[in-house]
Design an enzyme around this catalytic site. Structure first.
Site, PDB file in Angstrom:
ATOM      1  N   PHE A 147      40.900  27.570  33.905  1.00  0.00           N
ATOM      2  CA  PHE A 147      41.186  28.970  34.817  1.00  0.00           C
ATOM      3  C   PHE A 147      40.647  29.973  33.595  1.00  0.00           C
ATOM      4  O   PHE A 147      41.362  30.340  32.565  1.00  0.00           O
ATOM      5  CB  PHE A 147      42.678  28.873  34.899  1.00  0.00           C
ATOM      6  CG  PHE A 147      42.596  30.357  35.852  1.00  0.00           C
ATOM      7  CD1 PHE A 147      42.671  30.688  37.197  1.00  0.00           C
ATOM      8  CD2 PHE A 147      43.239  31.688  34.993  1.00  0.00           C
ATOM      9  CE1 PHE A 147      42.831  31.596  37.781  1.00  0.00           C
ATOM     10  CE2 PHE A 147      43.280  32.675  35.756  1.00  0.00           C
ATOM     11  CZ  PHE A 147      43.153  32.900  37.049  1.00  0.00           C
ATOM     12  N   ASP A 232      38.019  30.882  25.164  1.00  0.00           N
ATOM     13  CA  ASP A 232      38.964  31.664  25.970  1.00  0.00           C
ATOM     14  C   ASP A 232      40.491  31.598  25.541  1.00  0.00           C
ATOM     15  O   ASP A 232      41.216  30.647  26.002  1.00  0.00           O
ATOM     16  CB  ASP A 232      38.827  31.255  27.519  1.00  0.00           C
ATOM     17  CG  ASP A 232      39.735  32.191  28.344  1.00  0.00           C
ATOM     18  OD1 ASP A 232      40.553  32.876  27.814  1.00  0.00           O
ATOM     19  OD2 ASP A 232      39.215  31.847  29.626  1.00  0.00           O
ATOM     20  N   LYS A 261      44.990  40.098  27.928  1.00  0.00           N
ATOM     21  CA  LYS A 261      46.391  39.986  28.162  1.00  0.00           C
ATOM     22  C   LYS A 261      47.174  40.957  27.131  1.00  0.00           C
ATOM     23  O   LYS A 261      47.366  41.920  27.197  1.00  0.00           O
ATOM     24  CB  LYS A 261      47.223  38.723  28.547  1.00  0.00           C
ATOM     25  CG  LYS A 261      46.321  38.106  29.866  1.00  0.00           C
ATOM     26  CD  LYS A 261      47.044  36.858  30.251  1.00  0.00           C
ATOM     27  CE  LYS A 261      46.304  36.073  31.321  1.00  0.00           C
ATOM     28  NZ  LYS A 261      46.359  36.974  32.575  1.00  0.00           N
TER      29      LYS A 261
END
Length: 406
Positions: A147, A232, A261
């Protein structure tokens, strides 16, 4: 913390969203009006312990005083210039972020998906300009069940049909191999490979932690093949796993690091591509950009986030409280939990399907004043703010035990 008198109830607000909002999410039926630290309140004043932390966007809790102060300070001075001009906050943000990560240069962006898209562009440009891959032939190797976002390029290499179906034609240039399979990775890498793009821990897939040595093995493969390793760390980074970066658990230093984030402190969207100088130096004016990327408000908040991490306090808290989290989950194995994976303050918990789906368990926990979110099947994710106390964590585990035994 007292919620203002509601003009509409939670039920009324949820009904009001139905005809005017795109149905691309299926939230739990709670309407949050206020938050502080690890706690949120709905419009009726009911309090909930936040055990999701915005998928790690709220690593430092809701409205951390140092981050709120940094935002207020910058709001009173300057919020946006675009990158047409310099601003007085960006240099310090980049200096401190490179020092924190041990890399050389920063490409500031806004959302996590933008960071991933930017990392892909940079890797391809590097492959053509530095590695010498023939034009338009660069490939990037990725892992199944990944993801990295939901833009059209990113869903092109997703294996989640919910994210893909109906959104083709898809972007070529990606090779998908099983996660945690070094032999498959080695077979996929060739002279056209620009980069390997991986999550050190797969979050959306259910907090999937690879075998010890996997990340180091991938690093060795990329070095041997002369291609880049892109990590990531948008969910796994910035203290979540008990280290600043999850790759540190294996002593791996990527060529390119993707952050987001928590970098915005739960206040503004902030993301970044952080990389070796040789890699980011392939970009020249006009080849990539973002009006809001590196804006002074984002840079001011991002610098305050980095300052919190420089102390090491939050990494230590995640490591120490991670022991409490794992211990509590161990006690539930065979008592409603069929298995779990955890590192630091991050866990994927597989609930016995006979008890309910992940969604059903999340709704029951909401009824007990604890907010979590499900992922695939009967798996729920736990990712509380790193500011949570041991007592709050134990209380959340007790609530989980209660709903599993109900």
């Amino acid at each position: 913390m007292t919620a203002p008198a509601p003009t509409r109830s939670s039920a009324e607000l949820i009904r009001a969203e139905e005809p005017v909002l795109a149905h691309n999410y299926h939230p739990l039926p709670v309407v949050v009006a206020r938050a502080e630290g690890t706690w949120v309140e709905d419009v009726e004043g009911r309090r909930y312990l936040d055990m999701l932390a915005g998928y790690s966007a709220l690593n430092f809790g809701h409205r951390h005083p140092a981050l709120i102060e940094a935002a207020h300070r910058q709001l009173d001075r300057l919020t946006l210039t675009s990158r047409a001009f310099h601003n007085d906050q960006l240099a310090e943000f980049a200096e401190r972020l490179t020092a924190l990560t041990g890399l050389d240069m920063v490409l500031p962006m806004n959302t996590g998906a933008e960071a991933v898209e930017s990392g892909i562009k940079v890797a391809r440009k590097w492959a053509y300009d530095v590695k010498g891959v023939p034009a338009d032939r660069a490939t990037i190797v990725v892992a199944a069940e990944n993801f990295h976002g939901r833009t059209t390029t990113i869903v092109s290499f997703s294996t989640d049909e919910t994210a893909r179906a109906g959104f083709g034609p898809f972007t070529p240039g990606f090779r998908i191999v099983p996660y945690n399979d070094l032999a498959a990775m080695e077979a996929a890498i060739d002279e056209t490979t620009a980069a390997v793009l991986l999550e050190p821990i797969q979050g959306e897939a259910g907090v999937i932690i690879p075998d010890d040595g996997y990340l180091a093995g991938v690093r060795a493969l990329t070095e041997r093949a002369g291609c880049l390793l892109i990590a990531d760390e948008i969910q796994s980074g910035l203290g979540r796993t008990g280290r600043t970066l999850a790759v540190e658990h294996e002593g791996v230093v990527p060529d390119v690091l993707l952050l987001g984030k928590a970098l915005g402190g739960g206040i503004v969207p902030v993301s970044a591509v952080v990389a070796r100088r040789e890699v980011l130096s392939v970009l020249h004016p006009g080849e990539h950009g973002s009006t809001f990327g590196g804006n002074p408000l984002a840079a001011g908040v991002g610098t305050a986030v980095v300052e919190l991490l420089e102390t090491g306090e939050y990494q230590r808290r995640a490591a120490e409280l991670g022991v409490v989290l794992r211990g509590g989950l161990h006690r539930l194995v065979g008592r409603g939990v069929v298995g779990f994976r955890a590192r630091g303050l991050w866990a994927g918990v597989d609930v016995d399907p006979a008890i309910g789906t992940g969604r059903e368990v999340s709704e029951r926990l909401m009824g007990e004043g604890v907010l979590v979110k499900d992922t695939h099947g009967s798996t729920i994710r736990l990712a509380p703010p790193l500011t949570i106390t041991a007592e709050e964590l134990e209380s959340a585990l007790a609530s989980l035990e209660k709903v599993l035994g109900a």
